[in-house]
Scaffold this motif. Structure first.
Motif, short mmCIF file in Angstrom:
data_model
loop_
_atom_site.label_atom_id
_atom_site.label_comp_id
_atom_site.label_asym_id
_atom_site.label_seq_id
_atom_site.Cartn_x
_atom_site.Cartn_y
_atom_site.Cartn_z
N PHE A 1 0.87 -1.17 0.00
CA PHE A 1 0.00 0.00 0.00
C PHE A 1 0.91 1.22 0.00
O PHE A 1 1.77 1.37 0.88
N HIS A 2 0.72 2.10 -0.97
CA HIS A 2 1.59 3.26 -1.10
C HIS A 2 1.07 4.39 -0.22
O HIS A 2 0.28 5.23 -0.65
N ASN A 3 1.54 4.42 1.02
CA ASN A 3 1.17 5.51 1.90
C ASN A 3 1.80 6.81 1.43
O ASN A 3 1.27 7.90 1.66
N VAL A 4 2.94 6.70 0.77
CA VAL A 4 3.57 7.83 0.07
C VAL A 4 3.49 7.54 -1.42
O VAL A 4 3.72 6.40 -1.85
N ASP A 5 3.17 8.54 -2.22
CA ASP A 5 2.98 8.31 -3.65
C ASP A 5 4.26 7.87 -4.33
O ASP A 5 5.37 8.20 -3.90
N GLY B 1 2.42 13.31 -12.72
CA GLY B 1 1.55 12.20 -12.36
C GLY B 1 2.12 11.38 -11.21
O GLY B 1 3.33 11.24 -11.05
N PHE B 2 1.22 10.83 -10.40
CA PHE B 2 1.63 10.02 -9.25
C PHE B 2 0.62 8.90 -9.02
O PHE B 2 -0.52 8.96 -9.50
N ARG B 3 1.04 7.88 -8.29
CA ARG B 3 0.15 6.78 -7.92
C ARG B 3 0.22 6.59 -6.41
O ARG B 3 1.29 6.60 -5.82
N GLY B 4 -0.95 6.38 -5.81
CA GLY B 4 -1.00 6.17 -4.37
C GLY B 4 -0.75 7.45 -3.60
O GLY B 4 -0.75 8.57 -4.13
N GLY B 5 -0.50 7.30 -2.31
CA GLY B 5 -0.23 8.45 -1.46
C GLY B 5 -1.44 9.31 -1.22
O GLY B 5 -2.58 8.95 -1.55
N GLY B 6 -1.21 10.47 -0.64
CA GLY B 6 -2.33 11.33 -0.31
C GLY B 6 -1.97 12.80 -0.34
O GLY B 6 -0.80 13.19 -0.24
N MET C 1 -6.90 13.41 1.29
CA MET C 1 -7.34 12.63 0.14
C MET C 1 -6.34 11.50 -0.09
O MET C 1 -5.13 11.74 -0.03
N TYR C 2 -6.84 10.32 -0.33
CA TYR C 2 -5.96 9.18 -0.64
C TYR C 2 -6.33 8.61 -2.00
O TYR C 2 -7.51 8.53 -2.37
N PHE C 3 -5.31 8.18 -2.73
CA PHE C 3 -5.47 7.70 -4.10
C PHE C 3 -5.12 6.22 -4.15
O PHE C 3 -4.22 5.75 -3.44
N PRO C 4 -5.81 5.44 -4.99
CA PRO C 4 -5.61 3.99 -4.99
C PRO C 4 -4.17 3.62 -5.36
O PRO C 4 -3.58 4.16 -6.29
N SER C 5 -3.62 2.67 -4.58
CA SER C 5 -2.27 2.20 -4.85
C SER C 5 -2.20 1.33 -6.09
O SER C 5 -1.22 1.34 -6.82
N HIS C 6 -3.26 0.54 -6.31
CA HIS C 6 -3.29 -0.40 -7.43
C HIS C 6 -4.72 -0.51 -7.92
O HIS C 6 -5.66 -0.57 -7.12
N VAL C 7 -4.91 -0.56 -9.23
CA VAL C 7 -6.21 -0.80 -9.84
C VAL C 7 -6.02 -1.84 -10.93
O VAL C 7 -5.25 -1.63 -11.86
#
Length: 585
Positions: A162-166, A443-448, A458-464
């Motif tokens: 889980f990407h707590n940091v993007d 662009g970034f993935r995960g993190g908040g 706000m938190y963004f999905p780590s994986h889809v």
């Protein structure tokens, strides 16, 4: 390459047993009461032992729990007991699984008519893209929690980072490595050979938007004074480092012998258990403006009046350099697997209204209800009773408040049920057609992202997997921040969640929004009646011990009976404890 190891975290864990003090007197003597300071010191030492997971004989309780829950189970019984478990959250399901596997006759009664899991809840099947899901409750599992990680592995529930940091959008998906737990006794437990794990570096592209301006986290780290000046404070280091420095002044090193660690944490509890987080920080020399600045950036402002002990726990776990894991398909995969394994022993739609002791054991009365967990309802038939030798009450204290106990519970237990503070927590989740935040040069993935808007975090999905879109946790709030959202209607929460995202990302938010949003208020949830038990100053000393004491044939489980409230690990610890209590009676 770094080996992922579960270290001996000095975190809050299982449950407190307050010891009675014996006094020898003669017929003409009156026992002399011990001073309050001595009683507080005894309680502080018990809390320190519990936090470090050390029993009175110096054994490592985490090691015992791992061996019981993951390796061996309980010994098969030659004298099966009838056991009712009230509540099908992680604590109740864990206790029920251990007892059933040992040969006891177990029935689990769950108030919710549509699902198990309690505050482990995954929204599925409500978004326009059926591949998408989102967490209403627990969403991340820290590497310092070996029980939950090992249980997921045992049940075959896949976990990944889980990407707590993007991270960068094309960062590789990191799958789970075996759990390795090293005890203070020198022993080591593992569910597989130790393996190295390459974790992608943080991109630090998520946004901080406060006082009318927005900045990328990388830019903030390079020049924190620019953001801090908006609060009127001269603070040269990033907020996380400032908070680290303040909290580390009370830390007890992990590499000390266990007795010295117990002594060290006894002093911490005895000194600071009556402190709020605000008082603690101001006595560290922080100005009101520094408290406001760091509180805003690190999500402390809404909880400054709570006990500092809880802040110390969260600070130790929720940090940029920690490793977190998520369960593929949603956290509810864990409780779903436990429920499937128990089969017909789990009965839904049975809300406990009364529990009484009988000559043979216990009797639990339940009612069915109209409505569901998100809508109004009322008691309806059937009203039923269930008899057993013992019962485990694994529902929140807030729910137990509306149940009748005959005979009444002890005064200490009743006080704990009435007085222990339970926090509010609210989430607003929005579905988007594409993951626009992953696109473009930033662009970034995960993190908040963090802001001083009502959305706060706000938190963004780590994986889809299998979808071009994604579900964003557009607003994540606690305490007073959450209660503002709780007063809104569902439609208003969606509206203001979008407004906060639009303020940060612009009109692309409206163009990409699918029209589907959903929120979760744990304060207004019918079967939870609040989020986790987060004590206010003094409540650990006053009430924590009573949360897990046995009352006749009634045993008590749940994360609120541990010193890891709001974490699945604390619930599992309590489930193992109550299963052992009943098995060996």
């Amino acid at each position: 390459m770094a080996e992922i190891v579960i270290g001996r975290r000095t975190l809050l864990s299982t449950a407190l047993a307050a010891g009675a003090i014996a006094a020898t007197t003669t017929a003409c003597q009156t026992p002399m009461a011990r001073p309050d300071s001595d009683r507080a010191l005894d309680r502080s030492r018990a809390l320190a032992q519990e936090m470090l997971r050390v029993d009175d004989n110096g054994n490592d309780l985490t090691l015992t729990s791992l061996r019981t829950l993951i390796d061996t189970g309980l010994p098969k019984t030659a004298a099966p007991k009838r056991v009712i478990v009230v509540g099908a959250g992680p604590a109740g399901l864990t206790a029920a699984t251990l007892l059933a596997d040992a040969g006891h006759r177990v029935t689990v009664l769950e108030a919710n008519g549509s699902r198990t899991g309690g505050r482990v809840k995954t929204f599925r099947g409500i978004f326009t893209d059926p591949a998408l899901y989102a967490e209403a409750g627990a969403m991340r599992l820290p590497s310092s929690h070996p029980l939950v990680l090992a249980l997921a592995d045992k049940l075959g529930v896949r976990r990944r980072q889980f990407h707590n940091v993007d991270v960068l959008p094309d960062a590789p998906t990191v799958q789970a490595t075996p759990v390795v737990y090293r005890s203070f006794s020198g022993e080591q437990w593992s569910n597989g050979p130790a393996a190295d794990c390459d974790l992608p570096p943080g991109a630090n592209r998520t946004l901080i938007m406060v006082n009318g301006s927005a900045v990328r986290r990388a830019d903030y780290a390079a020049n924190p004074g620019r953001v801090h000046s908006g609060f009127g404070v001269t603070l040269a280091s990033p907020s996380r480092i400032a908070l680290d420095q303040a909290m580390s002044r009370t830390a007890v090193p992990d590499d000390l012998p266990i007795e010295r660690r117990i002594d060290g944490w006894t002093k911490v509890f005895n000194t600071y258990e009556d402190y709020s987080t605000h008082r603690y920080l101001t006595e560290q020399g922080w100005s009101p403006r520094q408290v406001e600045a760091v509180g805003t950036l690190e999500n402390l402002t809404s909880r400054l009046h709570y006990g500092v002990i809880s802040a110390l726990v969260d600070h130790a776990l929720i940090r940029p350099d920690a490793t977190f894991w998520e369960l593929a398909g949603g956290t509810a995969g864990l409780t779903d697997a436990l429920t499937r394994n128990l089969g017909p022993a789990v009965l839904l739609g049975k809300r406990m209204t009364r529990i009484e002791h009988t000559e043979q054991g216990v009797r639990v009365w339940t009612t069915a209800e109209s409505g569901n967990e998100r809508s109004d309802g009322a008691p309806i038939d059937p009203v039923e009773s269930f008899d057993a030798d013992y019962a485990i009450v694994a529902i929140p204290l807030t729910s137990a408040r509306f149940c009748t106990f005959d005979p009444p519970l002890s005064y200490a237990k009743r006080r704990a049920i009435v007085e222990l503070h339970h926090d509010a927590a609210t989430k607003v989740l929005l579905e988007f057609k594409t993951r626009f935040w992953e696109q473009g040069p930033n662009g970034f993935r995960g993190g908040g992202c963090v802001s001083d808007s009502p959305n706060r975090f706000m938190y963004f999905p780590s994986h889809v997997e299998g979808s071009d879109g994604g579900v964003v946790l557009a607003a994540y709030t606690w305490s007073d921040d959450a209660m503002r959202w709780d007063s809104l209607t569902e439609g208003e929460r969606i509206h203001y969640g979008l407004a906060g995202m639009r303020e940060m990302f612009g009109p692309v938010v409206d163009a990409e929004f699918t029209g589907i949003g959903i929120s979760q208020s744990w304060q207004r949830a019918r079967y939870a009646l609040g989020e986790a038990c987060i004590p206010t100053p003094g409540q650990l000393h006053e009430h924590h011990g009573a949360t897990r004491t046995v009352e006749g044939r009634l045993h008590f489980a749940g994360d609120h009976t541990s010193l890891k409230p709001a974490w699945i690990e604390g619930a599992l610890e309590s489930g193992v404890r109550t299963a052992l209590e009943i098995h060996w009676r």
